[in-house]
Motif scaffolding. Structure first.
Motif, PDB file in Angstrom:
ATOM      1  N   SER A 160     -38.481  22.969  -2.197  1.00 22.04           N
ATOM      2  CA  SER A 160     -37.423  23.365  -1.266  1.00 22.04           C
ATOM      3  C   SER A 160     -37.418  22.531   0.008  1.00 22.04           C
ATOM      4  CB  SER A 160     -37.564  24.847  -0.899  1.00 22.04           C
ATOM      5  OG  SER A 160     -37.493  25.668  -2.032  1.00 22.04           O
ATOM      6  N   VAL A 161     -38.513  21.840   0.296  1.00 22.44           N
ATOM      7  CA  VAL A 161     -38.610  21.063   1.531  1.00 22.44           C
ATOM      8  C   VAL A 161     -37.555  19.957   1.627  1.00 22.44           C
ATOM      9  CG1 VAL A 161     -40.075  19.347   2.680  1.00 22.44           C
ATOM     10  CG2 VAL A 161     -40.982  21.605   2.143  1.00 22.44           C
ATOM     11  N   PRO A 162     -37.245  19.198   0.562  1.00 20.21           N
ATOM     12  CA  PRO A 162     -36.234  18.134   0.709  1.00 20.21           C
ATOM     13  C   PRO A 162     -34.901  18.638   1.240  1.00 20.21           C
ATOM     14  CG  PRO A 162     -37.426  17.837  -1.333  1.00 20.21           C
ATOM     15  CD  PRO A 162     -37.877  19.152  -0.778  1.00 20.21           C
ATOM     16  N   PHE A 163     -34.402  19.738   0.715  1.00 23.40           N
ATOM     17  CA  PHE A 163     -33.127  20.280   1.204  1.00 23.40           C
ATOM     18  C   PHE A 163     -33.243  20.694   2.659  1.00 23.40           C
ATOM     19  CE2 PHE A 163     -30.664  24.148   2.092  1.00 23.40           C
ATOM     20  CZ  PHE A 163     -29.382  23.638   1.976  1.00 23.40           C
ATOM     21  N   ALA A 164     -34.335  21.374   3.009  1.00 23.49           N
ATOM     22  CA  ALA A 164     -34.501  21.840   4.385  1.00 23.49           C
ATOM     23  C   ALA A 164     -34.585  20.670   5.362  1.00 23.49           C
ATOM     24  CB  ALA A 164     -35.752  22.718   4.486  1.00 23.49           C
TER      25      ALA A 164
END
Length: 288
Positions: A160-164
């Motif tokens: 989920s980190v890439p989107f955030a």
């Protein structure tokens, strides 16, 4: 003619199609709620009618049949803890990338964007291999035990980190540099300026990322089935699949729809409550 089609007909047709799609989804959500208050006979014989009597016991039967108590606790803990960790990891990274003048900043942002385009289905085999390796290593060499829910949490945060980071980088770029200069004049170092100045100012963007990740992690199914398959480790979506497997033999379709309501309605309520803030946070970086 081109102006008539491009400026009038096409926008109106698009708006009509979007409103029709919204109406369909709202009707579907309401229909599921009505079915959850019927007995199995009414679900099959009168699928579009109102229930003759409200069967609130469908919710208790679904809760007990699928062991939703443990699954709900797993979902709440994994969702909230995962969303907090995503924001904690992504906010500093996005701030550094947004303010950095180094050449590597641009390619780094591009790599995060590339991470959004990788389908999770293409990395399922490596995920399972890593999960088994971590479990064996921790149990045999480190702690003597391991909980697959920890592995699930790590994978949820990592994926989920890439989107955030991608969303927050655009938002951080829209913040004026003057607030950091003022903090520096007052004697604040980079870390203190980030925590006490940037974080409060970036609250709309952080709230947007947090809420979107809450909804995403709450509905996570595939990773939960692969990494945490045991009954005591399941989250609500995985427990709902187990409920479907049992209900199709017991023919308690009202209970199955009640299970869907238990899973879906909290996120609908959350979006109705914070939907405006999500939109504001997504568009703030564009409007500034």
């Amino acid at each position: 003619m081109r102006r008539l089609i491009g400026d009038i007909l096409l926008p109106r047709a698009t708006a009509i199609a979007l409103w029709a799609w919204v109406a369909f989804n709202l009707a579907l959500v309401g229909w599921v709620g009505i079915q959850s208050l019927k007995d199995s006979g009414e679900v099959w014989l009168h699928p579009f009618g109102l229930p003759k009597s409200l069967r609130w016991d469908n919710f208790s039967s679904a809760w007990q049949a699928a062991e939703f108590s443990a699954a709900a606790m797993n979902s709440v803990v994994l969702t909230l803890l995962g969303s907090v960790l995503i924001v904690v990891v992504s906010a500093p990274a996005a701030y550094v990338l947004a303010r950095s003048s180094r050449r590597v900043a641009g390619p780094a942002i591009s790599y995060f964007a590339i991470g959004l385009s990788i389908p999770i289905q293409t990395i399922l085999v490596p995920i399972v291999v890593i999960k088994l390796s971590v479990y064996t290593f921790m149990e045999d060499w480190v702690t003597g035990w391991w909980d697959n829910r920890i592995t699930l949490l790590v994978f949820q945060v990592a994926l989920s980190v890439p989107f955030a980071v991608f969303v927050l980088t655009g938002y951080m770029r829209s913040l004026p540099h003057e607030i950091e200069e003022a903090a520096e004049i007052d004697g604040a170092g980079p870390l203190r300026a980030f925590v006490q100045v940037i974080m409060p100012v970036a609250k709309p963007g952080l709230t947007t990322v947090f809420v979107l990740n809450v909804m995403g992690l709450w509905n996570e199914t595939l990773l939960a089935l692969l990494i945490a398959p045991l009954p005591e480790e399941r989250n609500l979506p995985a427990a709902l699949l187990g409920l479907y497997s049992s209900m199709q033999y017991s023919s308690d379709w009202g209970g199955m729809f009640a299970g869907i309501v238990i899973l879906v309605y909290p996120m609908i309520v959350l979006y109705l409550w914070l939907g405006r803030r999500i939109v504001d946070g997504m568009t703030a970086g564009i409007s500034r």
